[in-house]
Motif scaffolding. Sequence first.
Motif, mmCIF file in Angstrom:
data_model
loop_
_atom_site.group_PDB
_atom_site.id
_atom_site.type_symbol
_atom_site.label_atom_id
_atom_site.label_comp_id
_atom_site.label_asym_id
_atom_site.label_seq_id
_atom_site.Cartn_x
_atom_site.Cartn_y
_atom_site.Cartn_z
ATOM 1 N N ASN A 162 -11.654 2.456 -4.179
ATOM 2 C CA ASN A 162 -11.773 4.053 -3.776
ATOM 3 C C ASN A 162 -12.608 4.407 -3.797
ATOM 4 N N SER A 172 -6.219 5.061 -0.540
ATOM 5 C CA SER A 172 -5.473 4.256 -0.314
ATOM 6 C C SER A 172 -4.781 3.760 -1.475
ATOM 7 N N SER A 180 -4.692 11.650 -0.093
ATOM 8 C CA SER A 180 -4.816 10.690 1.159
ATOM 9 C C SER A 180 -5.846 9.299 1.198
ATOM 10 N N GLU A 209 -0.229 5.937 0.317
ATOM 11 C CA GLU A 209 -1.053 6.362 0.430
ATOM 12 C C GLU A 209 -0.372 8.051 -0.115
ATOM 13 N N THR A 246 0.723 -1.124 0.195
ATOM 14 C CA THR A 246 0.311 -0.075 -0.564
ATOM 15 C C THR A 246 0.641 1.470 0.247
#
Length: 294
Positions: A167, A88, A86, A83, A81
Amino acid sequence: MQDNPWTIRELLKVTTDYLQKKQLDVCRLTAEILLAHCLNITRMDLYLDLDRPLNDSEVSAYREAIRRRISREPLEYITGTQEFWSLSFYVDKRVLIPRPESELLVEQTVELLKKATLSDNPRILDLGTGSGALAVAMAKEIPKARIWASDISEGAIEVARMNAQRNGVSDRIDFRYGDLLQPFAHQDIAFDLIVSNPPYVSSEEYDDLPPEVRDHEPRLALDGHQDGLFYISRIIEQCPNFLRPGGWLLLEMAPGQTEKALELIESKMAYSESARIMDYSRHYRVVRAMKIAD
Ligand code: GLN
């Protein structure tokens, strides 16, 4: 192996020392992030239970993660992962790990869309999307936009699709496979904005990249050949055919390339209002230009 099971406290201590001996940086933090990852808990949870004994399979999963980091694999590939904006993102070796400085491209896009001359439902292309970071961040940030994302790597397109799904914007992004603007040739499409973070590392700089980048991130996403401007110059050349008059091109590059890129743009006679923009480290990082009417 010691007789008593390792506790979180002990394992973090010996691992931090080991990483230090291997001359990695941020050793304690790395030890914590990877242990939390292997145990599927947060770093805070580690501290709430420092005397927890660990079983053999937990310890061996951790050893494997540490082994990968010692071989200089980036932390983000091991945890899977990173960021960005903001949000992921899932990452693996098929894609470049999104860099914070690329957020400037999202900011600039939002800024340009405030101009009255641009459409309410802008058509935006993320050229060379990689992990999909820019396309996904723009889909989130600009709910009215229609977004296309292209890449020459099928692996990257797979990762980018996963990130759109992760997302909640997969219905907003149209993914295309192919070289630069080739997927849009003969499509009669005119974008309001084309955004790109193309490969721009020069041949000279490539060998001096940190081993994390040079030996683990995809060369295809980084290598801009000779002076690093191979893709940037092709993009500057091709984009006027795919932008509507008044539409914008936004390009990320290395600070030392911005002057040459502006020259290329100005010599093309298809653009106006070219400018370069600094990132938060006060380096010129993004070049932008508007397409003039034909
Ligand atoms: N900023 C990256 C690096 O220096 C390069 C990214 C790119 O080539 N697009 O590692």
